[in-house]
Design a protein around this motif. Structure first.
Motif, PDB file in Angstrom:
ATOM      1  N   GLU A  48       0.828  -1.211   0.000  1.00 37.39           N
ATOM      2  CA  GLU A  48       0.000   0.000   0.000  1.00 37.39           C
ATOM      3  C   GLU A  48       0.861   1.260   0.000  1.00 37.39           C
ATOM      4  OE1 GLU A  48      -3.592   2.178  -0.056  1.00 37.39           O
ATOM      5  OE2 GLU A  48      -3.162   0.046  -0.421  1.00 37.39           O
ATOM      6  N   VAL A  49       1.943   1.252   0.757  1.00 38.84           N
ATOM      7  CA  VAL A  49       2.809   2.441   0.806  1.00 38.84           C
ATOM      8  C   VAL A  49       3.836   2.446  -0.320  1.00 38.84           C
ATOM      9  CG1 VAL A  49       2.525   2.615   3.303  1.00 38.84           C
ATOM     10  CG2 VAL A  49       4.515   1.418   2.391  1.00 38.84           C
ATOM     11  N   LYS A  50       3.811   1.390  -1.155  1.00 40.10           N
ATOM     12  CA  LYS A  50       4.734   1.271  -2.287  1.00 40.10           C
ATOM     13  C   LYS A  50       6.194   1.265  -1.823  1.00 40.10           C
ATOM     14  CE  LYS A  50       1.534   3.318  -5.613  1.00 40.10           C
ATOM     15  NZ  LYS A  50       0.398   3.416  -4.677  1.00 40.10           N
ATOM     16  N   ALA A  51       6.431   0.537  -0.749  1.00 37.86           N
ATOM     17  CA  ALA A  51       7.788   0.417  -0.224  1.00 37.86           C
ATOM     18  C   ALA A  51       8.610  -0.515  -1.098  1.00 37.86           C
ATOM     19  CB  ALA A  51       7.759  -0.117   1.200  1.00 37.86           C
ATOM     20  N   GLU A  52       9.891  -0.285  -1.119  1.00 39.64           N
ATOM     21  CA  GLU A  52      10.825  -1.204  -1.771  1.00 39.64           C
ATOM     22  C   GLU A  52      11.293  -2.187  -0.717  1.00 39.64           C
ATOM     23  OE1 GLU A  52      15.092  -1.186  -4.200  1.00 39.64           O
ATOM     24  OE2 GLU A  52      14.114   0.700  -3.613  1.00 39.64           O
ATOM     25  N   TYR A  53      11.050  -3.476  -0.952  1.00 33.81           N
ATOM     26  CA  TYR A  53      11.415  -4.467   0.056  1.00 33.81           C
ATOM     27  C   TYR A  53      11.702  -5.811  -0.590  1.00 33.81           C
ATOM     28  CZ  TYR A  53       6.639  -6.411  -0.267  1.00 33.81           C
ATOM     29  OH  TYR A  53       5.476  -6.983  -0.711  1.00 33.81           O
ATOM     30  N   VAL A  54      12.292  -6.693   0.181  1.00 32.99           N
ATOM     31  CA  VAL A  54      12.597  -8.056  -0.244  1.00 32.99           C
ATOM     32  C   VAL A  54      12.013  -9.009   0.787  1.00 32.99           C
ATOM     33  CG1 VAL A  54      14.469  -9.736  -0.529  1.00 32.99           C
ATOM     34  CG2 VAL A  54      14.670  -7.452  -1.531  1.00 32.99           C
ATOM     35  N   THR A  55      11.436 -10.100   0.320  1.00 33.96           N
ATOM     36  CA  THR A  55      10.907 -11.124   1.219  1.00 33.96           C
ATOM     37  C   THR A  55      11.819 -12.348   1.197  1.00 33.96           C
ATOM     38  OG1 THR A  55       8.618 -10.427   0.855  1.00 33.96           O
ATOM     39  CG2 THR A  55       8.954 -12.659   1.695  1.00 33.96           C
ATOM     40  N   HIS A  56      12.072 -12.899   2.370  1.00 37.69           N
ATOM     41  CA  HIS A  56      12.901 -14.100   2.484  1.00 37.69           C
ATOM     42  C   HIS A  56      12.169 -15.063   3.416  1.00 37.69           C
ATOM     43  CE1 HIS A  56      16.652 -16.372   2.279  1.00 37.69           C
ATOM     44  NE2 HIS A  56      16.553 -16.571   3.574  1.00 37.69           N
ATOM     45  N   ASN A  57      11.886 -16.261   2.946  1.00 41.88           N
ATOM     46  CA  ASN A  57      11.119 -17.213   3.745  1.00 41.88           C
ATOM     47  C   ASN A  57      11.994 -17.982   4.733  1.00 41.88           C
ATOM     48  OD1 ASN A  57       8.682 -16.527   2.610  1.00 41.88           O
ATOM     49  ND2 ASN A  57       8.780 -18.104   1.034  1.00 41.88           N
TER      50      ASN A  57
END
Length: 251
Positions: A48-57
């Motif tokens: 929603e905030v259009k953040a730049e992020y990475v997901t790691h499981n």
């Protein structure tokens, strides 16, 4: 995916020299490529905030030492690492490690004050949002766990829905615009409809379908039905939810 890095989102909110890393794992009711209801909350806020992020499981059955030592000794997910850019499995010692979905939502609301999580200039509205989220967490999520994980009656879920419904406005989202209340509630409420309709849960066979029929037909649930429909149609949620794939895994 047992361990993956998602594509980064382009951000309109620039945070120089800082890196957002969301750590999570799919749980019982989700797909490997999609988050649990708790991590789903955080994904909704980040998108929603259009953040730049990475997901790691993270594999909760074999938690890596670095996660327990550097991120969350309790071992729960989701967790957010905020700090200098680094490899997902080697968080910087300078990074802040933030566990718990609702705490992360509050953190993101502070980090992105105009991102739409909480009203930026209305302390009364912010308090109302927090009160609704607190009620949902203490009443509905408890009923959700009791029915779907512990085998108790789905009637607990229906009763909790009526309590939550009584706190909603006559129409629209909780505060008018999509925000923290919806980010907190949607992952649970949409899953509730899906799980009951297909009788998924540890309760006796048939009890889920019976509860779903009540939710679908009885007038007393009209308001919360519309609320869930509105949340499912909201672009950020719609882009994060694939019910067909979830059902294919559960079948």
């Amino acid at each position: 995916m047992s361990s993956s890095t998602y594509p980064r989102r382009r951000s309109t909110h620039v945070i120089p020299n800082h890196f957002l890393l969301l750590l999570g794992i799919p749980r019982l009711l989700t797909l490997a490529s999609q988050p649990s209801q708790y991590a789903h909350r955080v994904h909704l806020a980040l998108d929603e905030v259009k953040a730049e992020y990475v997901t790691h499981n993270i594999d909760l059955q074999a938690k890596p030492a670095w996660f327990l030592e550097k991120i969350n000794p309790e071992g729960t997910i989701p967790a957010l690492s905020y700090g200098p850019k680094c490899a997902p499995d080697d968080p910087s010692p300078e990074a802040a490690a933030i566990p718990e979905s609702l705490v992360i939502l509050e953190f993101l609301a502070d980090l992105f004050p105009n991102g739409g999580i909480l009203p930026p200039n209305d302390p009364v509205a912010r308090a109302r949002a927090r009160l609704l989220v607190a009620h949902f967490e203490s009443v509905f999520t408890v009923a959700f766990k009791s029915a779907f994980y512990e085998g108790k009656s789905p009637q607990l879920v229906l009763d909790a829905l009526l309590e939550f419904q009584a706190r909603l406005p006559k129409d629209g989202f909780a505060l008018g615009a999509w925000g923290m209340v919806e980010m907190s509630a949607a992952p649970f409420l949409v899953r509730t409809w899906m799980l009951l309709e297909h009788d998924f849960g540890h309760y006796p066979v048939g009890e889920g379908t019976k509860a779903w029929e009540a939710l679908s037909k009885e007038d007393k649930f009209t308001r919360v039905r519309k609320y869930v429909e509105d949340m499912k149609a909201y672009p950020t949620f719609r882009g994060s939810w694939d019910e067909v794939r979830k059902l294919s895994v559960r079948s």
